[in-house]
Design a protein around this motif. Structure first.
Motif, PDB file in Angstrom:
ATOM      1  N   SER C   7       0.696  -1.128   0.063  1.00  0.00           N
ATOM      2  CA  SER C   7       0.084  -0.018   0.008  1.00  0.00           C
ATOM      3  C   SER C   7       0.802   1.319  -0.106  1.00  0.00           C
ATOM      4  N   HIS C   9       0.782   5.314   0.990  1.00  0.00           N
ATOM      5  CA  HIS C   9       0.024   6.202   1.763  1.00  0.00           C
ATOM      6  C   HIS C   9       0.641   7.791   1.439  1.00  0.00           C
ATOM      7  N   SER C  25      -2.222   7.613  -3.230  1.00  0.00           N
ATOM      8  CA  SER C  25      -2.422   6.574  -2.219  1.00  0.00           C
ATOM      9  C   SER C  25      -3.089   5.361  -2.899  1.00  0.00           C
TER      10      SER C  25
END
Lengths: 305, 306, 266
Positions: C7, C9, C25
């Motif tokens: 992921s 961010h 993101s």
């Protein structure tokens, strides 16, 4: 007073280094190529000039030539040799992968030329140092108690003119813009229509011209030439170039003068034997602590990432 | 065996070891133009220990090798931060600093040189060279050797493959320095005399040329390069006078001619270098060539089985 | 919905004041086949370089299985399971096919003993056998001993993927795997990548070939000028007005939409 005299001497000494250092820095700046034939070209101009002034043209075509003409032909010889080097280092060079060893191909070729040219001169003219029949180097004048040799002052003037002219050439002229484009990015320069095959020889012509000039000035100033005369000068010029910053012409000027100063001061304080350690130590320290030198850009000479 | 051939074998063995010392960094993508500096470190260490303390040859040569290796390791960290032209200059400068320091050292004889009491005959360098060759072949066959060659080709990708390229470069440089030092130690004892003039910049240039012209892709390259360029001058020593008298006869000179200038040999070395860089820049012996030889051998073996 | 494997961010990247990636993101679910698309210069390769550690992000955080990997040097990331291929093939030209693949094993074999054991001196080491087996399974067995530089483009593309695979990654980042391939080769590649995906490897693919993206990937993230403009299914990506606008410019986007609607009616 002695120190001031030494300082003046070192500026004079430095002016020869400056000329050769500018030749080095030009090839590195534009082509990312450390040209090891540069000291040999310097030597070639001096030796050919001496041979013409002492014997005249080969095969008995003429008697001894007057020294300015002999030196002019010596410089022409240096330029021709430099163009020959271009043929075999860049013209026929094909890089396939652009890895680190391939990057060294021109450098290695130039080492080969160093061996060929220097040994040919030895075969032709012998290994001994020769007295150059130029104007007396002892013409001096005194300014406030400081002695300066007139030929040296003239050389210094010529060197300054050349460097200023070169800077102007690179900044203003069409060919200079082409050179700078190649220095920035060779592939892009090609796409933008810069004809590399016409521009690259210009670098080598300038290299030959600078080295030839330096060789001629050396012959006149020191009144002596030898097949080994390039080695010492080459060393000092490389050191000057590195100290000033690779690829920067004014850096080479500054660096050459600093090296001349370092040399004179080392001799003054520690004796002649330690000059080599001082000059190479200066070079090594610069490379390790501030590789971009005093005036250079950080990106030049790093090879392909 | 005549003294002439013993001398040639010694120098051949020493050159092979020396060439491997330069080959290791070059195969990793680091041009080392400071070979003479490492060789001088090994030679002077061995000479000093032998002359001052009368230590036996294995000790003097061994210590010389370690000293050169440790110095190589220590300078590798700052020096290998530089690359390309900078690295060439830095290694070159290193060799000059070593030479200049020795030249100014009273203990090491300065410009006068130093005589080395213990003498070794040609067998010892030859045996050591054999072991060094085996060692380098072993090293190139390991994963370490693979990462060396990968670093040479593409540093960024090699790093992303999980290789600590700095470690690989420093190790290759230091081991190479040690081998060059070993060559120096053997040189000191083989010729019973060391003087700093015999470790000049030209020596660094020659050994780099051996390696690059021999080929940097396999461990066969330096062997071929060192052998070729050590034996070539000897061959030329006998052949060149004949060529000269032949040429003289051709243009109609009847009276005997003097031997040609010694410099011709270097002209030929230089010309060969230039020609090689134009025609076969990857060096005499390439990987494809070795693979092909191996493939032919194994396939013919298979046919015999069938 | 499975937990994200990777992921990003609020990641941003500036090069000397020039913002290349701004506040991006997105999540790559475990086992998914995610496409990262966008016009030229949108910053897709930069995102790959941030994930693999060639550059560090100026701001934001990249997490692998919930753990931040920003502090890890680039060379350690492949050991955690992030392997990648490159836009312009970057195989080692002087290494043979099998040696290139063995280089990919480094993350699993790079300890001292692994470094000093011969892998090609006496017969076939286990590492060499493993590399050859994998090449075999991927249908590349005819090439192991050859030096890479002489091989055809499509083959080299595949070898690069195999080299990344042999590291046993959790996620494979593929930068334009189909660039320069013809239709047959692209179809081949698609099957090849499907096989890889079915063996449990998550794929994140940068690709221009939209038909490949649609047939291979289930999830797409679209970048434009370094910003995320779409994040969702590959089925609806071409109907999204922002995506159309990014690719075609405003007016053409309108036209394309009317066309699409007309087609729909017909």
């Amino acid at each position: 007073m002695l120190l001031i005299q030494q300082f003046v001497n070192s500026v004079m000494l430095g002016s020869v280094y400056v000329t050769v250092a500018v030749a080095f820095t030009l090839t590195i700046g534009v082509l990312n190529f450390l040209n090891f034939t540069i000291p040999t070209l310097f030597m070639l101009a001096g030796m050919v000039g001496w041979a013409l002034a002492y014997w005249g043209l080969p095969f008995g075509l003429s008697g001894p030539l007057p020294w300015p003409l002999a030196l002019f032909f010596g410089m022409c010889a240096a330029i021709l040799a430099s163009l020959l080097v271009e043929r075999f280092t860049f013209r026929y060079l094909k890089t396939k992968y652009g890895d680190s060893t391939e990057h060294a191909i021109p450098l290695v070729s130039s080492l080969g030329f160093l061996l060929v040219l220097e040994n040919l001169v030895r075969i032709g003219y012998g290994t001994d140092a020769q007295r150059f029949p130029g104007p007396s180097a002892d013409l001096t004048m005194s300014i406030g108690g400081i002695f300066v040799r007139i030929p040296q002052v003239v050389s210094l003037g010529i060197v300054v003119l050349i460097v200023v002219g070169l800077t102007w050439l690179l900044k203003r002229s069409r060919i200079g813009r082409g050179l700078r484009a190649i220095a920035e990015n060779p592939d892009a320069a090609n796409i933008l229509g810069v004809d590399t095959n016409r521009v690259v020889p210009v670098v080598f012509m300038l290299t030959g011209l600078l080295c030839g000039l330096a060789g001629a000035l050396f012959a006149v100033n020191y009144g002596e030439v030898s097949p080994q005369m390039g080695e010492d000068i080459g060393t000092k010029a490389i050191a000057g170039m590195v100290v000033g910053g690779l690829g920067s012409i004014w850096g080479a000027v500054l660096g050459g003068l600093i090296v001349g100063l370092t040399e004179m001061m080392t001799i003054h304080f520690f004796g002649a034997d330690t000059v080599q350690v001082a000059v190479w130590g200066l070079l090594l320290l610069t490379l390790l602590l501030r590789p971009q030198g005093l005036l250079g850009h950080h990106s030049i000479g790093k090879g392909k990432l | 065996m005549s003294g002439y051939w013993a001398g040639i074998l010694s120098i051949l063995a020493i050159n092979v070891i020396f060439a491997y010392g330069i080959f290791l960094p070059v195969a990793t993508g680091q041009l080392n133009l400071g070979g003479a500096g490492f060789q001088a470190l090994g030679a002077y260490t061995a000479a000093y220990l032998s002359a001052m303390f009368g230590l036996p040859v294995p000790v003097t040569v061994g210590v010389g090798m370690v000293v050169a290796g440790v110095v190589g390791f220590l300078i590798a960290f700052p020096i290998l931060r530089t690359r390309g032209v900078y690295l060439v200059l830095a290694t070159f400068a290193f060799a000059e600093v070593v030479a200049g320091t020795i030249l100014n050292s009273e203990t090491l004889g300065g410009a006068m040189g130093m005589s080395v009491p213990a003498f070794i005959d040609w067998e010892i360098p030859v045996i050591v060279a054999g072991f060094v060759t085996l060692f380098v072949f072993y090293l190139m066959s390991t994963r370490f050797g693979l990462t060396m060659r990968a670093t040479h080709d593409d540093e960024v990708v090699t790093d992303l493959m999980g290789v600590n390229i700095r470690m690989v470069q420093v190790c290759a440089f230091a081991i190479g320095g040690a081998l060059a030092g070993l060559a120096g130690g053997l040189y000191a004892h083989s010729f019973s005399f060391v003087e700093i003039q015999s470790f000049n910049a030209l020596v660094s240039i020659y050994v780099l040329l051996y390696v690059l012209l021999g080929g940097t892709q396999t461990a066969w390259g330096p062997l071929a390069g060192a052998a070729f360029f050590t034996l070539l001058p000897e061959l030329l020593r006998t052949v060149l006078p004949q060529v000269k008298s032949f040429l003289a006869a051709l243009v109609g000179i009847e009276e005997p001619v003097g031997p040609p200038d010694d410099s011709w040999r270097f002209v030929i070395l230089g010309a060969l270098t230039i020609a090689m860089m134009v025609l076969r820049p990857e060096g005499l012996i390439t990987r494809t060539m070795i693979e092909r030889l191996r493939f032919r051998r194994s396939s013919s073996a298979r046919e015999q089985v069938a | 919905m499975s937990a994200p494997l990777l992921s990003l961010h609020a990641v941003s990247k500036n090069f000397g004041g020039l913002a290349v990636i701004t506040d991006v993101s997105f999540e790559v679910p475990q086992g998914s086949r995610t496409a990262l698309i966008g016009p030229n210069g949108a910053g897709k390769t930069t995102v790959f370089n941030l994930i693999s550690g060639v550059f560090a992000p100026s701001e934001g955080e990249i997490r692998l299985e919930g753990q931040s990997i920003d502090a890890l040097p680039s060379r350690s990331r492949i050991g955690l399971g992030v392997a990648r291929s490159f836009q312009n093939i970057r195989l080692m030209p002087h290494l043979s096919v099998v040696e290139n693949v063995m280089l990919g094993q480094q993350a699993r074999a790079g300890n001292l003993a692994g470094m000093l054991t011969p892998i090609s001196l006496f017969g076939r080491s286990k590492w060499r056998r493993e590399a050859e087996d994998l090449l075999d399974r991927m249908g590349l067995s005819t090439y192991p001993g050859e030096v890479v530089a002489t091989l055809p483009y499509g083959i080299r593309k595949k070898i690069e993927v195999v080299r990344a695979l042999v590291a046993k990654p959790k996620i494979l980042l593929l930068d334009e795997p189909a660039a320069g391939l013809n239709n047959t080769e692209t179809a081949n590649l698609r099957d090849f990548l499907m096989t890889i995906s079915q063996s449990g490897v998550t794929l994140l693919v940068v690709e221009h070939d939209m038909s490949l993206v649609r047939s291979l990937c289930d999830h797409a993230v679209v970048l434009n000028f370094g910003r995320k403009i779409y994040d969702g299914s590959t089925r609806t990506v071409q109907d999204d007005p922002a995506v159309l606008e990014a690719y075609l410019g405003t007016r053409q986007a309108e036209k394309a939409r009317t066309h699409a609607e007309a087609d729909h009616v017909a």
